[in-house]
Design a protein around this motif. Structure first.
Motif, PDB file in Angstrom:
ATOM      1  N   PRO A  48       0.825  -1.210   0.000  1.00  0.00           N
ATOM      2  CA  PRO A  48       0.000   0.000   0.000  1.00  0.00           C
ATOM      3  C   PRO A  48       0.859   1.260   0.000  1.00  0.00           C
ATOM      4  O   PRO A  48       2.036   1.227   0.357  1.00  0.00           O
ATOM      5  CB  PRO A  48      -0.825  -0.136   1.282  1.00  0.00           C
ATOM      6  N   ASP A  49       0.257   2.416  -0.433  1.00  0.00           N
ATOM      7  CA  ASP A  49       1.000   3.668  -0.614  1.00  0.00           C
ATOM      8  C   ASP A  49       1.664   4.152   0.655  1.00  0.00           C
ATOM      9  O   ASP A  49       2.793   4.615   0.639  1.00  0.00           O
ATOM     10  CB  ASP A  49       0.051   4.760  -1.138  1.00  0.00           C
ATOM     11  N   ASN A  50       0.958   4.072   1.770  1.00  0.00           N
ATOM     12  CA  ASN A  50       1.484   4.681   2.990  1.00  0.00           C
ATOM     13  C   ASN A  50       2.381   3.752   3.800  1.00  0.00           C
ATOM     14  O   ASN A  50       2.788   4.077   4.898  1.00  0.00           O
ATOM     15  CB  ASN A  50       0.311   5.176   3.860  1.00  0.00           C
ATOM     16  N   ALA A  51       2.679   2.601   3.249  1.00  0.00           N
ATOM     17  CA  ALA A  51       3.486   1.638   4.014  1.00  0.00           C
ATOM     18  C   ALA A  51       4.975   1.782   3.689  1.00  0.00           C
ATOM     19  O   ALA A  51       5.347   2.269   2.633  1.00  0.00           O
ATOM     20  CB  ALA A  51       3.019   0.224   3.727  1.00  0.00           C
ATOM     21  N   ASP A  52       5.753   1.301   4.636  1.00  0.00           N
ATOM     22  CA  ASP A  52       7.211   1.309   4.481  1.00  0.00           C
ATOM     23  C   ASP A  52       7.608   0.342   3.362  1.00  0.00           C
ATOM     24  O   ASP A  52       7.236  -0.826   3.389  1.00  0.00           O
ATOM     25  CB  ASP A  52       7.822   0.875   5.827  1.00  0.00           C
ATOM     26  N   PRO A  53       8.362   0.804   2.324  1.00  0.00           N
ATOM     27  CA  PRO A  53       8.675  -0.085   1.198  1.00  0.00           C
ATOM     28  C   PRO A  53       9.516  -1.295   1.545  1.00  0.00           C
ATOM     29  O   PRO A  53       9.501  -2.290   0.841  1.00  0.00           O
ATOM     30  CB  PRO A  53       9.381   0.828   0.195  1.00  0.00           C
ATOM     31  N   PHE A  54      10.219  -1.223   2.696  1.00  0.00           N
ATOM     32  CA  PHE A  54      11.068  -2.368   3.056  1.00  0.00           C
ATOM     33  C   PHE A  54      10.399  -3.337   4.014  1.00  0.00           C
ATOM     34  O   PHE A  54      10.992  -4.286   4.473  1.00  0.00           O
ATOM     35  CB  PHE A  54      12.392  -1.874   3.657  1.00  0.00           C
ATOM     36  N   GLU A  55       9.120  -3.061   4.320  1.00  0.00           N
ATOM     37  CA  GLU A  55       8.386  -3.937   5.245  1.00  0.00           C
ATOM     38  C   GLU A  55       7.973  -5.212   4.518  1.00  0.00           C
ATOM     39  O   GLU A  55       7.609  -5.174   3.338  1.00  0.00           O
ATOM     40  CB  GLU A  55       7.147  -3.189   5.729  1.00  0.00           C
ATOM     41  N   ASP A  56       8.055  -6.308   5.206  1.00  0.00           N
ATOM     42  CA  ASP A  56       7.657  -7.582   4.599  1.00  0.00           C
ATOM     43  C   ASP A  56       6.145  -7.763   4.746  1.00  0.00           C
ATOM     44  O   ASP A  56       5.644  -7.990   5.840  1.00  0.00           O
ATOM     45  CB  ASP A  56       8.407  -8.725   5.306  1.00  0.00           C
ATOM     46  N   GLN A  57       5.431  -7.640   3.641  1.00  0.00           N
ATOM     47  CA  GLN A  57       3.976  -7.720   3.680  1.00  0.00           C
ATOM     48  C   GLN A  57       3.488  -9.127   4.002  1.00  0.00           C
ATOM     49  O   GLN A  57       2.453  -9.301   4.624  1.00  0.00           O
ATOM     50  CB  GLN A  57       3.390  -7.265   2.329  1.00  0.00           C
ATOM     51  N   PHE A  58       4.257 -10.110   3.571  1.00  0.00           N
ATOM     52  CA  PHE A  58       3.824 -11.495   3.807  1.00  0.00           C
ATOM     53  C   PHE A  58       3.804 -11.826   5.295  1.00  0.00           C
ATOM     54  O   PHE A  58       2.839 -12.369   5.826  1.00  0.00           O
ATOM     55  CB  PHE A  58       4.726 -12.479   3.051  1.00  0.00           C
ATOM     56  N   THR A  59       4.908 -11.470   5.978  1.00  0.00           N
ATOM     57  CA  THR A  59       4.945 -11.736   7.420  1.00  0.00           C
ATOM     58  C   THR A  59       3.882 -10.912   8.125  1.00  0.00           C
ATOM     59  O   THR A  59       3.287 -11.358   9.105  1.00  0.00           O
ATOM     60  CB  THR A  59       6.310 -11.400   8.046  1.00  0.00           C
ATOM     61  N   LYS A  60       3.632  -9.711   7.593  1.00  0.00           N
ATOM     62  CA  LYS A  60       2.605  -8.856   8.200  1.00  0.00           C
ATOM     63  C   LYS A  60       1.250  -9.555   8.177  1.00  0.00           C
ATOM     64  O   LYS A  60       0.538  -9.619   9.168  1.00  0.00           O
ATOM     65  CB  LYS A  60       2.531  -7.545   7.414  1.00  0.00           C
ATOM     66  N   LEU A  61       0.916 -10.144   7.027  1.00  0.00           N
ATOM     67  CA  LEU A  61      -0.363 -10.852   6.908  1.00  0.00           C
ATOM     68  C   LEU A  61      -0.420 -12.065   7.831  1.00  0.00           C
ATOM     69  O   LEU A  61      -1.417 -12.319   8.496  1.00  0.00           O
ATOM     70  CB  LEU A  61      -0.585 -11.292   5.457  1.00  0.00           C
ATOM     71  N   ARG A  62       0.700 -12.794   7.865  1.00  0.00           N
ATOM     72  CA  ARG A  62       0.744 -14.000   8.687  1.00  0.00           C
ATOM     73  C   ARG A  62       0.599 -13.656  10.173  1.00  0.00           C
ATOM     74  O   ARG A  62      -0.113 -14.307  10.926  1.00  0.00           O
ATOM     75  CB  ARG A  62       2.053 -14.746   8.436  1.00  0.00           C
ATOM     76  N   GLU A  63       1.316 -12.576  10.594  1.00  0.00           N
ATOM     77  CA  GLU A  63       1.235 -12.149  11.993  1.00  0.00           C
ATOM     78  C   GLU A  63      -0.196 -11.732  12.353  1.00  0.00           C
ATOM     79  O   GLU A  63      -0.708 -12.031  13.420  1.00  0.00           O
ATOM     80  CB  GLU A  63       2.179 -10.972  12.255  1.00  0.00           C
ATOM     81  N   ALA A  64      -0.819 -10.990  11.410  1.00  0.00           N
ATOM     82  CA  ALA A  64      -2.195 -10.539  11.654  1.00  0.00           C
ATOM     83  C   ALA A  64      -3.125 -11.728  11.847  1.00  0.00           C
ATOM     84  O   ALA A  64      -3.980 -11.732  12.727  1.00  0.00           O
ATOM     85  CB  ALA A  64      -2.666  -9.673  10.488  1.00  0.00           C
ATOM     86  N   LYS A  65      -2.927 -12.774  11.017  1.00  0.00           N
ATOM     87  CA  LYS A  65      -3.790 -13.959  11.148  1.00  0.00           C
ATOM     88  C   LYS A  65      -3.570 -14.642  12.492  1.00  0.00           C
ATOM     89  O   LYS A  65      -4.516 -15.048  13.151  1.00  0.00           O
ATOM     90  CB  LYS A  65      -3.501 -14.935  10.004  1.00  0.00           C
ATOM     91  N   LYS A  66      -2.295 -14.742  12.883  1.00  0.00           N
ATOM     92  CA  LYS A  66      -1.979 -15.381  14.175  1.00  0.00           C
ATOM     93  C   LYS A  66      -2.641 -14.622  15.314  1.00  0.00           C
ATOM     94  O   LYS A  66      -3.194 -15.218  16.243  1.00  0.00           O
ATOM     95  CB  LYS A  66      -0.466 -15.417  14.378  1.00  0.00           C
ATOM     96  N   GLU A  67      -2.572 -13.280  15.197  1.00  0.00           N
ATOM     97  CA  GLU A  67      -3.168 -12.466  16.255  1.00  0.00           C
ATOM     98  C   GLU A  67      -4.674 -12.692  16.321  1.00  0.00           C
ATOM     99  O   GLU A  67      -5.250 -12.816  17.410  1.00  0.00           O
ATOM    100  CB  GLU A  67      -2.871 -11.001  15.991  1.00  0.00           C
ATOM    101  N   ARG A  68      -5.323 -12.781  15.165  1.00  0.00           N
ATOM    102  CA  ARG A  68      -6.766 -13.008  15.124  1.00  0.00           C
ATOM    103  C   ARG A  68      -7.128 -14.343  15.766  1.00  0.00           C
ATOM    104  O   ARG A  68      -8.075 -14.442  16.543  1.00  0.00           O
ATOM    105  CB  ARG A  68      -7.272 -12.988  13.677  1.00  0.00           C
ATOM    106  N   ILE A  69      -6.291 -15.363  15.451  1.00  0.00           N
ATOM    107  CA  ILE A  69      -6.541 -16.694  16.008  1.00  0.00           C
ATOM    108  C   ILE A  69      -6.433 -16.658  17.532  1.00  0.00           C
ATOM    109  O   ILE A  69      -7.278 -17.189  18.249  1.00  0.00           O
ATOM    110  CB  ILE A  69      -5.565 -17.733  15.419  1.00  0.00           C
ATOM    111  N   SER A  70      -5.369 -15.995  18.022  1.00  0.00           N
ATOM    112  CA  SER A  70      -5.166 -15.977  19.477  1.00  0.00           C
ATOM    113  C   SER A  70      -6.270 -15.199  20.184  1.00  0.00           C
ATOM    114  O   SER A  70      -6.728 -15.576  21.251  1.00  0.00           O
ATOM    115  CB  SER A  70      -3.795 -15.403  19.823  1.00  0.00           C
ATOM    116  N   LYS A  71      -6.725 -14.113  19.531  1.00  0.00           N
ATOM    117  CA  LYS A  71      -7.831 -13.332  20.115  1.00  0.00           C
ATOM    118  C   LYS A  71      -9.090 -14.182  20.207  1.00  0.00           C
ATOM    119  O   LYS A  71      -9.785 -14.192  21.219  1.00  0.00           O
ATOM    120  CB  LYS A  71      -8.106 -12.111  19.237  1.00  0.00           C
TER     121      LYS A  71
END
Lengths: 291, 314
Positions: free
Chosen positions: A155-178
């Motif tokens: 996305p436009d406002n995101a850091d270009p060096f951020e790993d989007q894949f890990t971001k998605l995976r982390e978000a899913k893990k967080e949802r599961i734990s919640k």
């Protein structure tokens, strides 16, 4: 054309299905049972038991079958003739007691309050990409949350060096734990009877409790200003909070007479009747006591 | 008592869910236990009854030292371990030869039981005839007015119905009505207060027949019976009745299963279905009827006015 003779001939070919009984039988068709209260022939029973029982039972069964055939019959294909049974009349005890109704979970309570109704969703959903019906969730399901995507646009406002894949995976893990935490919380609440507590709060018994709670909250709110509520304007009719007041001071400008009397009293206490300040005897005794 | 198990995988979770109390219950499981000493008659009887109840019956092969009328802890344990609520215990002793005890459980505790002695027994294998298919629902015939009057017989009737009824079905195939169990009671009425062995005359005949349906020219078929299964002559011995309150809880029907009452619809004497519609009260004075100008009440002045107006128009 007289068909009655032929009918009679036809009928006589078959054996009768009618049975005569003194007292008509009672039936419980839900259980396929019949209860016969007619008197049995005792001597026949003793001498030729089996034959008598067989013929007697045959009569009873015939009546039961007649009764069954009076119920609504339907012809189901590949199966044959099916008869619809009524509900059971005789009271037969259960093997386990009735299940207790489960207390509603937090969401269920909220939904009931707001009037949100549950919509039943279909298991399969049409996937446009694949062009076929896939399960809505689960194995080879449509809602993958993007955790298995091969291409993720940054996305436009995101850091270009951020790993989007890990971001998605982390978000899913967080949802599961919640979700897991919520599920466990619901289970604990169901066990301890949290919902019962909340339901009890609405009952009259806890009204008094609410009143004291309210008073406590008011007093806390009053002293939660910068100067601890000392300079707040008092509201009409509100009882002032005298809690925590330890010393009482007379006003500076008041009754002069009273002030004069109070000061002279103090003076009289210091200087006793004989006009002496120090009581020597008492002083020696006290000194003696201390040493 | 058994300790409560916390499920660790999906399979055990499913098993526990199957065993927990439900509104509409599963078919009752029965256990067939042998006592410390048994006779051949008792053994055959137990195996035959087990066969009649093919599915949902567990046959204990080893002998157990079990006396249900004295101590029911071991019985409770067997039943809760196997998730069973019906049991038959067979034993043989000099005092009580060829003894069978039929019993039921409720909520893990003993509900009621009846002890019978076998006086004459013919096993299924002895009777050479065609047997019915496995797992069919039987028809029941209870003969004798003792089943309505005597408390012991009423309990026995209830127990037999419970034992052999099979699954609770809403509809059944006609071809599935294959066999009938006939239970006949004779003898004098047993008073619950009398302590003497008043059941000395009382006998219960237990017979099982297969049904053969033949054409009868009418809707219902003509029935012929053929003896199939085991045949016993029982003699009632001891009984243990259920406690009133427990029995009341056990026979409680949940609201959801009670038949729904339809309001405002009745069937009158002729047999027509009549319904009531409740309309609110109407003020008949304010009813809107057709307006007929000619019937309107008018005064003399109005009449002349009207006429003059009409004249001017034309």
């Amino acid at each position: 054309m007289d068909v009655s003779a032929q009918l009679e001939a036809q009928k006589s070919k078959f054996k009768s299905i009618n049975v005569e009984k003194q007292v008509s039988l009672q039936f419980d068709l839900g259980l396929l049972a019949s209860f016969d209260t007619n008197a049995l022939e005792e001597n026949k029973l003793k001498t030729e038991t089996d034959n008598y029982l067989k013929s007697y039972t045959r009569d009873g069964t015939q009546l039961l079958i007649n009764e069954i055939f009076q119920l609504p019959l339907t012809s189901v294909q590949d199966v044959g003739v099916v008869v619809e049974l009524p509900k059971i009349v005789t009271a037969i005890p259960r093997e386990k007691p009735l299940p207790k109704p489960k207390p509603p979970t937090r969401w269920e309570r909220f939904a009931k309050l707001k009037g949100i109704k549950k919509n039943k969703k279909s298991k399969l959903i049409y996937d446009e990409e694949k062009g076929e019906w896939v399960p809505r969730w689960g194995y080879k399901g449509a809602n993958d949350d993007g955790s298995n995507e091969w291409l993720v646009p940054v996305p436009d406002n995101a850091d270009p060096f951020e790993d989007q894949f890990t971001k998605l995976r982390e978000a899913k893990k967080e949802r599961i734990s919640k979700n897991e935490a919520r599920r466990r919380r619901n289970m604990d609440e169901a066990e301890t009877g949290e919902t019962q507590k909340l339901e009890n709060k609405s009952k009259a018994g806890a009204k008094a409790l609410k009143k004291t709670e309210l008073h406590q909250q008011i007093s806390v709110a009053k002293t939660s200003t910068a100067s601890l509520g000392k300079f707040d304007k008092p509201i009409k009719g509100e009882p002032s909070n005298t809690k925590g007041v330890k010393r009482k001071f007379e006003p500076n400008i008041g009754d002069i007479q009273k002030e004069k009397e109070a000061r002279l009293n103090i003076l009289n206490k210091i200087i006793d009747k004989k006009g002496e300040v120090l009581n020597v005897r008492k002083a020696i005794a006290k000194n003696h006591q201390e040493n | 008592m058994l300790k409560t198990i916390k499920p660790k995988n999906a399979r055990t979770k499913r098993i526990l869910k199957k065993r927990e109390p439900k509104v509409e219950e599963n078919v009752k499981t029965a256990i067939f236990v042998r006592g410390s000493t048994t006779s051949q008659v008792v053994n055959d009887a137990l195996s035959d009854l087990c066969r009649l109840r093919r599915t949902n019956s567990i046959n204990f092969t080893k002998k157990n030292n079990i006396h249900p009328f004295d101590d029911d802890t071991s019985l409770n344990f067997y039943c809760s371990k196997n998730d069973a609520s019906l049991f038959v215990i067979g034993s043989h002793s000099k005092k009580r030869p060829h003894n069978l005890v039929f019993g039921r459980m409720f909520d893990g505790q003993l509900l009621d039981m009846i002890e019978v002695g076998i006086e004459k027994a013919i096993t299924m294998s002895e009777i050479k005839s065609q047997k019915c298919s496995v797992g069919m629902k039987p028809l029941f015939i209870f003969n004798g007015d003792l089943f309505e009057t005597s408390q012991v017989h009423k309990t026995f009737k209830n127990m037999m119905l419970d034992f052999f009824r099979g699954q609770n079905l809403e509809s059944i195939n006609i071809s599935g009505l294959e066999y009938v169990i006939s239970i006949t009671a004779t003898g004098s009425n047993v008073d619950s207060d009398s302590t003497a062995s008043s059941t000395s005359d009382g006998k219960i005949f237990f017979r099982v027949y297969t049904i053969q349906m033949t054409k009868s020219g009418q809707k219902a078929p003509r029935i012929e019976l053929e003896e199939m299964g085991p045949s016993y002559d029982f003699k009632l011995r001891r009984t243990k009745f259920a406690k009133e309150e427990v029995y009341k809880i056990a026979t409680k029907v949940p609201k959801t299963l009670k038949p729904k009452k339809v309001k405002n619809i009745d069937v009158n004497e002729i047999g027509d279905k009549v319904g009531h519609i409740h309309v609110g009260r109407q003020d008949l004075g304010k009813l809107q009827t057709r307006k007929m100008k000619g019937l309107k009440r008018m005064t003399e002045d109005d009449q002349t006015e009207d006429w003059s107006r009409k004249k001017r128009k034309s």
